[in-house]
Design a protein around this motif. Structure first.
Motif, short mmCIF file in Angstrom:
data_model
loop_
_atom_site.label_atom_id
_atom_site.label_comp_id
_atom_site.label_asym_id
_atom_site.label_seq_id
_atom_site.Cartn_x
_atom_site.Cartn_y
_atom_site.Cartn_z
N GLU A 161 28.51 -6.15 0.42
CA GLU A 161 29.00 -4.81 0.07
C GLU A 161 28.24 -3.72 0.82
OE1 GLU A 161 28.59 -4.90 -4.18
OE2 GLU A 161 30.55 -5.83 -4.44
N ALA A 162 27.85 -4.05 2.04
CA ALA A 162 27.15 -3.09 2.90
C ALA A 162 28.12 -2.53 3.93
CB ALA A 162 25.97 -3.76 3.59
N PRO A 163 27.88 -1.33 4.42
CA PRO A 163 28.78 -0.74 5.42
C PRO A 163 28.62 -1.40 6.78
CG PRO A 163 26.92 0.71 5.04
CD PRO A 163 26.81 -0.40 4.02
N LEU A 164 29.69 -1.42 7.54
CA LEU A 164 29.62 -1.90 8.92
C LEU A 164 29.19 -0.73 9.79
CD1 LEU A 164 32.90 -4.03 9.11
CD2 LEU A 164 30.62 -4.71 8.35
N GLY A 165 28.02 -0.85 10.39
CA GLY A 165 27.44 0.26 11.13
C GLY A 165 28.04 0.46 12.51
N ILE A 166 28.02 1.69 12.96
CA ILE A 166 28.53 2.02 14.28
C ILE A 166 27.61 1.47 15.38
CG2 ILE A 166 27.33 4.24 14.43
CD1 ILE A 166 29.86 5.34 15.80
N ILE A 167 26.34 1.25 15.02
CA ILE A 167 25.39 0.72 16.01
C ILE A 167 25.78 -0.69 16.41
CG2 ILE A 167 22.99 0.03 16.40
CD1 ILE A 167 22.13 2.32 14.62
#
Length: 316
Positions: free
Chosen positions: A276-282
């Protein structure tokens, strides 16, 4: 230069050990002031989501110690073993130095992340924003290291050496990509009933929390990335197989690299969704950059091959 790299390697290893030892001592000093079952694990919102025995507070020290052990062993192995790459002696040393320092920097960032974890558990507070900075920095360091290593290989090719076959690399990429893809499915099945993690009253039955949208959506959407990567890998398998039969080594290597990249990154993104963590742009940026680099390498090798064929035909 290589001696200086070894010195930096030892300094970074010592720094990791010092950080871990310091955090362990600090946690022990706070042991008596903690409740019997303190918060010991954090959710995607950086607040406690698990309360258990104080013994579990040693978790970050255990993971940090394992990280240090792996890093030290990697440094020892890199120093003793040949990479087997078709590059010059100077390129070999530079390539090894880049790998070693990349691993060392990531290890230091990991231990610093778990230092903040220990401090948060010791004071029973949420994780600070520095954790996101450290995790992001680790990804950036890894991406920069990989790009530097690719450039080193390209710039230091040993043209006089006999070229080796790509079967080992080919099999390794295929195995790693499919293993990572398949491994996620039983992990998801194991956690399926526990999602969403904050649904104590079963209010969101059949749903899962997607941090990027800050919303509860259909749980089956968690399977979509796996379906996508399976299709990608299957297409690459077909293209690579035809290229291998046709003797197109450049295309075979290109598909192998793409398999590995997709397998690793989709596995990471799958884990992030499951946690449930965001998918980062990095991570998305690193993924795109690696794909572009692989495409450039393929086009460059293909152009060289085409020029070679043209010269042969012209000579005839």
């Amino acid at each position: 230069m290589y001696k200086a790299v070894k010195l930096i390697h030892r300094i970074l290893i010592f720094a990791c050990i010092a950080v871990t030892a310091g955090s362990l001592v600090y946690y022990l000093t706070k042991w008596g002031s903690l409740p019997d079952e303190p918060g010991i694990h954090f959710g995607s919102d950086r607040n406690f989501d698990v309360y258990a025995s104080r013994v579990y507070g040693f978790y970050p020290h255990l993971i940090s110690s394992i990280t240090i052990g792996i890093t030290a062993f990697s440094g020892w192995l890199i120093g003793r073993k040949s990479t087997g790459l078709n590059i010059t002696e100077k390129g070999e040393k530079l390539f090894k130095a880049e790998i070693m320092l990349t691993i060392d920097v990531i290890a230091l960032l990991v231990t610093l992340t778990f230092l903040e974890w220990t401090l948060a558990v010791s004071h029973q507070r949420a994780l600070s924003n520095i954790v996101l900075v450290l995790i992001g920095a680790a990804f950036i360091a890894g991406g920069i290291g990989i790009i530097a290593e690719i450039i080193t290989v390209m710039a230091n090719k040993n043209k006089s050496a006999v070229k080796k076959g790509s079967d080992t690399f080919h099999r390794s990429c295929r195995t790693a990509s499919w293993l990572l893809t398949v491994l996620y499915l039983p992990l998801l099945a194991f956690c399926w009933e526990r999602l969403p993690s904050d649904d104590v009253t079963d209010q969101y039955h059949g749903l899962a929390y997607f941090a990027n949208f800050d919303a509860y959506l259909a749980k089956w959407l968690l399977i979509v990335p796996s379906a996508v990567v399976i299709v990608i890998l299957a297409v690459l398998e077909v293209i690579g197989s035809k290229a291998k039969k046709g003797g197109n080594e450049a295309l075979v290597r290109f598909t192998d690299r793409l398999k590995l990249i997709n397998g690793v990154f989709f596995f990471w993104w799958d884990l992030a969704l499951m946690c449930e963590a965001p998918l980062g742009i990095i991570s998305a940026g690193i993924y795109a950059a690696l794909c572009v680099v692989c495409a450039v390498l393929y086009l460059r090798k293909r152009n060289r091959s085409d020029k070679g064929k043209y010269c042969i035909q012209k000579g005839k």
